[in-house]
Design an enzyme around this catalytic site. Structure first.
Site, short mmCIF file in Angstrom:
data_model
loop_
_atom_site.label_atom_id
_atom_site.label_comp_id
_atom_site.label_asym_id
_atom_site.label_seq_id
_atom_site.Cartn_x
_atom_site.Cartn_y
_atom_site.Cartn_z
N THR A 106 12.62 -54.62 -36.50
CA THR A 106 13.99 -54.11 -36.52
C THR A 106 14.33 -53.48 -35.23
O THR A 106 13.52 -52.49 -34.93
CB THR A 106 14.30 -53.47 -37.86
OG1 THR A 106 14.19 -54.37 -39.13
CG2 THR A 106 16.03 -53.02 -37.82
N HIS B 224 13.28 -43.12 -21.41
CA HIS B 224 12.92 -41.38 -21.29
C HIS B 224 12.41 -40.87 -19.77
O HIS B 224 12.49 -39.87 -19.65
CB HIS B 224 11.83 -40.84 -22.25
CG HIS B 224 10.44 -41.12 -21.68
ND1 HIS B 224 9.67 -40.06 -21.30
CD2 HIS B 224 9.77 -42.27 -22.14
CE1 HIS B 224 8.21 -40.62 -21.29
NE2 HIS B 224 8.54 -41.92 -21.45
N GLN C 194 9.04 -45.81 -12.86
CA GLN C 194 9.20 -44.65 -11.90
C GLN C 194 10.50 -45.00 -11.09
O GLN C 194 11.18 -44.26 -10.49
CB GLN C 194 8.14 -44.03 -11.18
CG GLN C 194 7.05 -43.27 -12.30
CD GLN C 194 7.59 -41.90 -12.64
OE1 GLN C 194 8.53 -41.48 -12.46
NE2 GLN C 194 6.96 -41.58 -13.74
N ASN D 176 3.61 -43.03 -10.24
CA ASN D 176 3.89 -41.71 -10.87
C ASN D 176 3.47 -40.49 -10.32
O ASN D 176 4.14 -39.50 -10.63
CB ASN D 176 3.59 -42.04 -12.40
CG ASN D 176 2.44 -42.52 -12.69
OD1 ASN D 176 2.00 -43.49 -12.13
ND2 ASN D 176 1.62 -41.77 -13.40
N SER E 272 11.56 -47.77 -18.72
CA SER E 272 11.40 -46.76 -19.78
C SER E 272 12.70 -46.00 -19.84
O SER E 272 12.67 -45.32 -18.74
CB SER E 272 10.17 -46.15 -19.93
OG SER E 272 9.88 -45.18 -21.01
N THR F 219 4.66 -48.44 -22.09
CA THR F 219 3.47 -48.65 -22.42
C THR F 219 3.31 -50.15 -23.10
O THR F 219 2.47 -50.97 -23.09
CB THR F 219 3.05 -47.54 -23.58
OG1 THR F 219 3.00 -46.34 -22.70
CG2 THR F 219 1.33 -47.80 -23.87
N CYS G 213 -6.62 -33.39 -18.00
CA CYS G 213 -7.12 -32.96 -19.20
C CYS G 213 -7.89 -34.01 -20.00
O CYS G 213 -7.46 -34.72 -20.67
CB CYS G 213 -6.36 -32.03 -20.04
SG CYS G 213 -5.55 -30.64 -19.13
C1 PLP Z 1 5.54 -42.87 -17.90
C2 PLP Z 1 5.15 -43.99 -17.51
C3 PLP Z 1 4.49 -45.15 -18.19
C4 PLP Z 1 4.62 -44.89 -19.75
O1 PLP Z 1 5.91 -45.01 -20.26
P1 PLP Z 1 6.21 -44.77 -21.79
O2 PLP Z 1 7.51 -45.37 -22.05
O3 PLP Z 1 6.09 -43.44 -22.07
O4 PLP Z 1 5.41 -45.45 -22.69
C5 PLP Z 1 3.96 -46.47 -17.58
N1 PLP Z 1 4.11 -46.35 -16.49
C6 PLP Z 1 4.43 -45.40 -15.66
C7 PLP Z 1 4.39 -45.56 -14.08
C8 PLP Z 1 5.03 -44.42 -15.98
O5 PLP Z 1 5.38 -43.20 -15.34
#
Ligand code: PLP
Length: 414
Positions: A252, A213, A191, A163, A211, A77, A338
């Site tokens: 930091t 996670h 993704q 996504n 990202s 994000t 939602c």
């Molecule tokens: C999950 C996702 C994001 C957001 O990533 P975060 O690290 O959770 O802020 C942005 N773009 C896509 C395509 C995603 O799947």
């Protein structure tokens, strides 16, 4: 085969668990090696900086970049916001309040909100934005981007893989087009990276968001690739302060998180080929069995140009919420978003032309590193049973089975 433990996690496109090897790599950086990488005067700082440098190399190696081109952020994000806002403001053609458009941006109507919303804000602030609408396959091609280009186009932002659908855009072709027009090219590759081979050089990318996670690393950390040569990309920072990360992103550094992302990148690079092949076999079995056993189902988006681990299936003649309830042991996403009070059909499916009813009765299933055959067997069985049962309650389904064309029925109005 033994029964799988419930619930089953099939929502890896939303987030992934941390790989235990990642957690192990991170642990020393909370306690023993706790220094601030910005502390240049002592060993504590140097050790932390060494760890960050190593992670920067691991991330760079995963995407074919130079380590100096990797800027650590809090996630995709933030990376998207920095690329879009920072790029648009730096490269604007006319100043704000001059009465002229500040510049033209091209993006895709089915991007993640973390691209759409910054673009909408830029639009309010005087930039022109084109939101390209893909057809039923969900794909944005270079020809579509080319058609939208104008003399004042400053930035193109097209996601690498979607996504909700898993569909893959023609990124190298779009990159080549942008290069030939000297237009900055950003891709939200959240993704894609860590699942598929990535080469920012070959794909002509100037800015790329990723990202941790979504690739078996910790939450709250990510990176933005910022090209340093041909061209040397400049960005207006969103956060000013200590001048960390070449001044692009002060604050930091999240050392333990960055170490985790680095380790996740190293593992992904080594294992993605085998993992992708394994998940593709399982996803195909899931899709083929479900569509063979249940009529009136459809897989959304392009059938071939897709990530190996994501599928999005619509089930006709069932009610969305009932389907989710009946499958509650399977953790996945629905085609409903939602919002505060109501259930809105997914804007992604809507853009593809999927009707509201069918969008609500859609499931996105996304497989991951620890998904097993037994989990897929259970999921197939559960979904087929649930849909058949719900359809026995549907008068519309009975009419459909009798060969009545429901689109031609004249309904009585009360
Ligand atoms: C999950 C996702 C994001 C957001 O990533 P975060 O690290 O959770 O802020 C942005 N773009 C896509 C395509 C995603 O799947």
């Amino acid at each position: 085969m033994t029964a799988p433990t419930l619930p089953i996690y099939l929502d890896h496109a939303a987030t992934t668990p941390c790989d235990p090897r990642v957690v192990e790599a991170m642990l020393p950086y909370f306690t023993e090696i706790f220094g601030n990488p910005g502390s240049r005067n002592h060993q504590f700082g140097w050790k932390a900086e060494e760890a960050v440098d190593k992670a920067r190399e691991q991330v760079a190696a995963l995407i074919g970049a130079n380590e100096k081109e990797v800027i650590f952020t809090s996630g995709s994000t933030e990376s998207n916001n920095l690329a879009l806002r920072g790029g648009a403001i730096m490269y604007e053609k006319a100043p704000a309040n001059s009465g002229k458009p500040r510049g033209h941006i091209i993006t895709n109507a089915i991007e993640h909100k973390a691209v759409l919303d910054p673009c909408k804000r830029l639009q309010k602030e005087g930039f022109d934005v084109t939101f390209l609408e893909p057809g039923p396959d969900g794909i944005i091609t270079a020809a579509m981007v080319q058609e939208a280009m104008r003399a004042d186009t400053i930035l193109v932002s097209i996601m690498w893989a979607n996504n909700e659908l898993g569909v893959i855009n023609d990124i190298p072709q779009i990159g080549a087009l942008c290069k030939s027009r000297d237009v900055l090219f950003h891709t939200d590759a959240t993704q894609w990276v860590g699942k598929m081979p990535t080469d920012v050089e070959a794909a002509g990318i100037d800015l790329l968001s990723l990202s941790s996670h979504k690739m078996y690393g910790p939450k709250g950390v990510g990176a933005l690739f910022v090209r340093r040569r041909k061209p040397r990309v400049r960005l207006t920072p969103l956060v000013d302060g200590g001048g960390q990360e070449r001044g692009f992103r002060s604050g930091t550094l999240n050392v333990s998180g960055i170490v985790g992302l680095g380790k996740a990148a190293e593992i992904a690079k080594a294992e993605m080929a085998a993992e992708g092949a394994r998940l593709l076999v399982m996803r195909r079995r899931l899709e083929e069995t479900i569509t063979a056993q249940l009529d009136s189902t459809q897989i959304n988006g392009h059938r071939e140009k897709r990530l190996p681990h994501i599928t999005n299936i619509s089930f006709g003649f069932v009610e969305g919420e009932s389907l989710m309830m009946a499958c509650k042991e399977i953790a996945c996403s629905s085609g409903s978003a939602c919002t505060s009070a109501s259930l809105e059909p997914s804007y992604v499916l809507k853009t593809l032309g999927v009707g509201d009813e069918l969008a609500h009765s859609s499931l996105r299933l996304s497989l991951g590193r620890w998904t097993t055959d037994a989990q897929i067997d259970y999921t197939i069985d559960k979904i087929i049973t649930a849909v058949r049962k719900l359809r026995t309650l549907s008068p519309l389904y009975d009419m459909h089975k009798e060969g009545i064309d429901l689109s031609k029925v004249e309904w009585a109005h009360h």
